[in-house]
Design a protein around this motif. Structure first.
Motif, PDB file in Angstrom:
ATOM      1  N   VAL A  19       0.770  -1.369   0.007  1.00  0.00           N
ATOM      2  CA  VAL A  19      -0.004   0.022   0.175  1.00  0.00           C
ATOM      3  C   VAL A  19       0.783   1.280   0.062  1.00  0.00           C
ATOM      4  O   VAL A  19       0.540   2.007  -0.763  1.00  0.00           O
ATOM      5  N   ARG A  23       1.214   4.052  -3.074  1.00  0.00           N
ATOM      6  CA  ARG A  23       0.679   5.490  -2.798  1.00  0.00           C
ATOM      7  C   ARG A  23       1.320   6.466  -3.821  1.00  0.00           C
ATOM      8  O   ARG A  23       0.873   7.425  -4.076  1.00  0.00           O
ATOM      9  N   LEU A  29      -8.582   2.210  -5.115  1.00  0.00           N
ATOM     10  CA  LEU A  29      -8.452   1.570  -3.917  1.00  0.00           C
ATOM     11  C   LEU A  29      -8.589  -0.051  -4.465  1.00  0.00           C
ATOM     12  O   LEU A  29      -7.444  -0.713  -3.566  1.00  0.00           O
ATOM     13  N   VAL A  32      -4.877  -0.591  -5.558  1.00  0.00           N
ATOM     14  CA  VAL A  32      -3.954  -0.604  -4.161  1.00  0.00           C
ATOM     15  C   VAL A  32      -4.000  -2.083  -3.421  1.00  0.00           C
ATOM     16  O   VAL A  32      -3.067  -2.571  -3.367  1.00  0.00           O
ATOM     17  N   ILE A  33      -5.313  -2.773  -3.684  1.00  0.00           N
ATOM     18  CA  ILE A  33      -5.485  -3.839  -2.984  1.00  0.00           C
ATOM     19  C   ILE A  33      -4.667  -5.196  -3.830  1.00  0.00           C
ATOM     20  O   ILE A  33      -3.998  -5.966  -3.041  1.00  0.00           O
ATOM     21  N   ALA A  36      -1.003  -4.616  -3.047  1.00  0.00           N
ATOM     22  CA  ALA A  36      -0.757  -5.145  -1.697  1.00  0.00           C
ATOM     23  C   ALA A  36      -1.201  -6.724  -1.736  1.00  0.00           C
ATOM     24  O   ALA A  36      -0.019  -7.421  -1.155  1.00  0.00           O
ATOM     25  N   ALA A  72      -4.452  -3.748   4.365  1.00  0.00           N
ATOM     26  CA  ALA A  72      -4.421  -2.754   3.235  1.00  0.00           C
ATOM     27  C   ALA A  72      -5.273  -1.722   3.583  1.00  0.00           C
ATOM     28  O   ALA A  72      -4.973  -0.578   3.646  1.00  0.00           O
ATOM     29  N   THR A  75      -3.993   0.061   6.474  1.00  0.00           N
ATOM     30  CA  THR A  75      -2.925   0.985   6.158  1.00  0.00           C
ATOM     31  C   THR A  75      -3.140   2.299   5.349  1.00  0.00           C
ATOM     32  O   THR A  75      -2.767   3.521   5.485  1.00  0.00           O
ATOM     33  N   VAL A  76      -4.386   2.126   4.540  1.00  0.00           N
ATOM     34  CA  VAL A  76      -5.001   3.267   3.947  1.00  0.00           C
ATOM     35  C   VAL A  76      -5.433   4.249   4.698  1.00  0.00           C
ATOM     36  O   VAL A  76      -5.088   5.506   4.657  1.00  0.00           O
TER      37      VAL A  76
END
Lengths: 201, 201, 201
Positions: A19, A23, A29, A32-33, A36, A72, A75-76
């Motif tokens: 994550v 960034r 989203l 990002v997952i 991750a 994840a 963390t976000v």
């Protein structure tokens, strides 16, 4: 059984590092997952493929993926509220490196691999997640930077094997090995430590 | 059996997308075919390795490779005569993404994977070919661009699973899932659609 | 049995090429060995995974890793004393390409793969180590350069198969095939030979 929780811890910290790396990129989203998840399962997947362990650790057990998604999302959320210091990614990566290096080593041992290969298998299991993460997010792989990286995994697994050869119980050797990896990485980062570099003169 | 033809269609469109990506590079004809082949078989190969399906789909059946070579040569020839609009690569990629995402999902289902993992397996099967293509031809991976990409595969597989849970027959759910992936990608490209982006503020 | 020594020779030369590529980067000695090892085992590992040959060739036999480490250390030492001409990396790569292309082809043959797939398997086995090396050390992959590369592997394996079809004994066909790969690569490098390029006009 303990190894199971170590693997869960490993995927959690690597997912967080994924994550943090994502960034830098304009991913949504779910993207990002995905980054991750690939970071988190990369090393263990390679380990299981190479050792012919099926089903692959995450393929029939939803918990891994649940942990990855939870880690994840946390963390976000965390990052939104408290922008973390720049080194957070590196710390998460160091923990993941240590957890997977030792788990890879232990499973290679269980598969009767000779010691030299236990070290290689541990190192590859440890570094693969991070390499995939850095390649996917188009960053310079950590493994290519000057500070001790693969070397930390090699040293940790070597210590783990050496302690066992000296009669130390496996569980203790495991903890010491893991501590060696994390300590070496953190020291290396903090002090810019590196071994003599092999350079085109 | 139907899945067999979907896989053939998937390798054909991914092979074409590989040729279009290779065009940016000074590769000779055989090099182009190698890039096309790696793009075409990448996702399905990962799927079969992860699910321990052997022989890997293309390893004993020449038809896949024949289709790849034919598709690559046709694309090369076509491109010489009618230079395609810039979006052709993206459309071929969207079709391949959809076909492989759904085929990966269906095989993961057959292997008794839990739903969350069916989604991940479908997504990875769908995106791997394109990621390999973009890495080999040294382009910014499509998966890193802002528009909906992995998200389209996730949505399509989720719809496919949800419809089945609601009693829709598998074959219909398959078609709807595939349509969702393609439609999302094409819409995303045309309108520059993207989900809210997770960004370093 | 002969194949065993060819694989050892292949890992030795690819390990040397990995060291030469790592020289461009500020890696420490263990990092260099890790790059050398990944380059050396990459192609054969993919081959064994795709053909479901377990244990993977290097996983239970320490000799491969010993040869890799020895080759890497010798290369490091050699390079310190006699800085090699720039083409040394390319020559080592050509030998590794030839050795692994033919070994991949022979094992695919033994697994009853059809001829077209024997060619693809040989080519992928040959090129993978070099691609991994170039990606890890962040260089433009050799396979993307203009000169004949994958084409050399394809031609060598095709000659190997054609000779056997004409009744030539396997061992002789093997040597001729390997010579074809090396000769094509060296010629291509020396003269900048390349097939007609497929280019965006």
């Amino acid at each position: 059984v303990l190894l199971y929780y170590f693997d869960l811890a490993g995927v959690a910290v690597f997912a967080a590092s994924g994550v943090l790396a994502a960034r830098e990129r304009d991913l949504d989203l779910l993207g990002v997952i995905v980054v991750a998840a690939i970071t988190a399962i990369g090393g263990g997947t390679l380990r299981d493929l190479l050792l012919d362990r099926h089903p692959i650790f995450w393929v029939t057990d939803s918990w891994y993926l649940v942990v990855i998604i939870a880690s994840a999302l946390l963390t976000v959320a965390y990052v939104r509220v408290w922008p973390p210091p720049g080194a957070t990614l590196l710390v998460a990566d160091a923990l993941g490196l240590a957890l997977f290096a030792l788990s890879g080593a232990q499973l290679a041992e269980a598969a009767q691999c000779p010691p030299l290969i236990v070290v290689l298998m541990g190192t590859m299991t440890g570094v693969t997640g991070g390499v995939l993460r850095d390649v996917i997010t188009a960053q310079v792989p950590l493994i290519l930077r000057r500070e001790i990286y693969a070397t930390a995994a090699i040293a940790g697994v070597a210590v783990y094997l050496a302690l066992q050869a000296l009669g130390v119980p496996r569980a203790s050797a495991f903890w010491v090995g893991m501590t060696v990896v994390v300590a070496l990485r953190l020291l290396a980062m903090r002090r810019g430590l590196h071994l003599p570099v092999f350079r085109k003169s």
